[in-house]
Design a protein around this motif. Sequence first.
Motif, PDB file in Angstrom:
ATOM      1  N   SER A   1      17.879  -6.135   3.452  1.00  0.00           N
ATOM      2  CA  SER A   1      18.453  -5.519   2.245  1.00  0.00           C
ATOM      3  C   SER A   1      17.488  -5.561   1.059  1.00  0.00           C
ATOM      4  N   PHE A   2      16.443  -6.368   1.146  1.00  0.00           N
ATOM      5  CA  PHE A   2      15.439  -6.422   0.073  1.00  0.00           C
ATOM      6  C   PHE A   2      14.822  -5.047  -0.185  1.00  0.00           C
ATOM      7  N   HIS A   3      14.812  -4.196   0.831  1.00  0.00           N
ATOM      8  CA  HIS A   3      14.250  -2.851   0.687  1.00  0.00           C
ATOM      9  C   HIS A   3      15.127  -1.929  -0.166  1.00  0.00           C
ATOM     10  N   PHE A   4      16.366  -2.306  -0.407  1.00  0.00           N
ATOM     11  CA  PHE A   4      17.312  -1.415  -1.069  1.00  0.00           C
ATOM     12  C   PHE A   4      17.637  -1.805  -2.510  1.00  0.00           C
ATOM     13  N   ILE A   5      16.946  -2.812  -3.032  1.00  0.00           N
ATOM     14  CA  ILE A   5      17.167  -3.250  -4.409  1.00  0.00           C
ATOM     15  C   ILE A   5      16.399  -2.312  -5.342  1.00  0.00           C
ATOM     16  N   GLU A   6      17.038  -1.898  -6.412  1.00  0.00           N
ATOM     17  CA  GLU A   6      16.369  -1.022  -7.385  1.00  0.00           C
ATOM     18  C   GLU A   6      15.136  -1.732  -7.942  1.00  0.00           C
ATOM     19  N   LEU A   7      14.038  -1.006  -8.022  1.00  0.00           N
ATOM     20  CA  LEU A   7      12.765  -1.593  -8.440  1.00  0.00           C
ATOM     21  C   LEU A   7      12.840  -2.235  -9.813  1.00  0.00           C
ATOM     22  N   ASN A   8      13.582  -1.639 -10.740  1.00  0.00           N
ATOM     23  CA  ASN A   8      13.654  -2.197 -12.092  1.00  0.00           C
ATOM     24  C   ASN A   8      14.492  -3.483 -12.151  1.00  0.00           C
TER      25      ASN A   8
END
Length: 135
Positions: free
Chosen positions: A26-33
């Motif tokens: 799920s780390f891939h789906f966290i908003e970059l900001n």
Amino acid sequence: MLIIHLIATSVMVGVIWIIQLVHYPSFHFIELNKYTTFQRFHMSRISYVVIPAMLTELFTLILIIISMDQVDPIILASALLLIVIWLMTAVFFSGMHQKLTQGYDQVVVEKLVKLNWGRTLLWTLRLLLVSIYII
């Protein structure tokens, strides 16, 4: 002591499988900001779960070994696996999580997922060994 050890190991096996199959991917789906805030949150909150369980697992294992007249090969093997798990956590995972507090890095997250299969399988094997020993 054996039952407490079995429970602590069982907790860690459950946690590591959830981390492996759900949390790390799920780390891939966290908003970059929001990624650095998320990573700091993850590191602080996961500690509330894993530190007590890992310390309980370690200290009960030590007490079990100390109480034995002769160390059983199954317990010795499970102890060696636990040492490897702790070393992997200290050498690889702490640094990767620290790097992710600076921001999302796809390569680091992929490495986390890939390397964590080792810890997942080792903890699962530990649970099998402890279960066999108790039976």
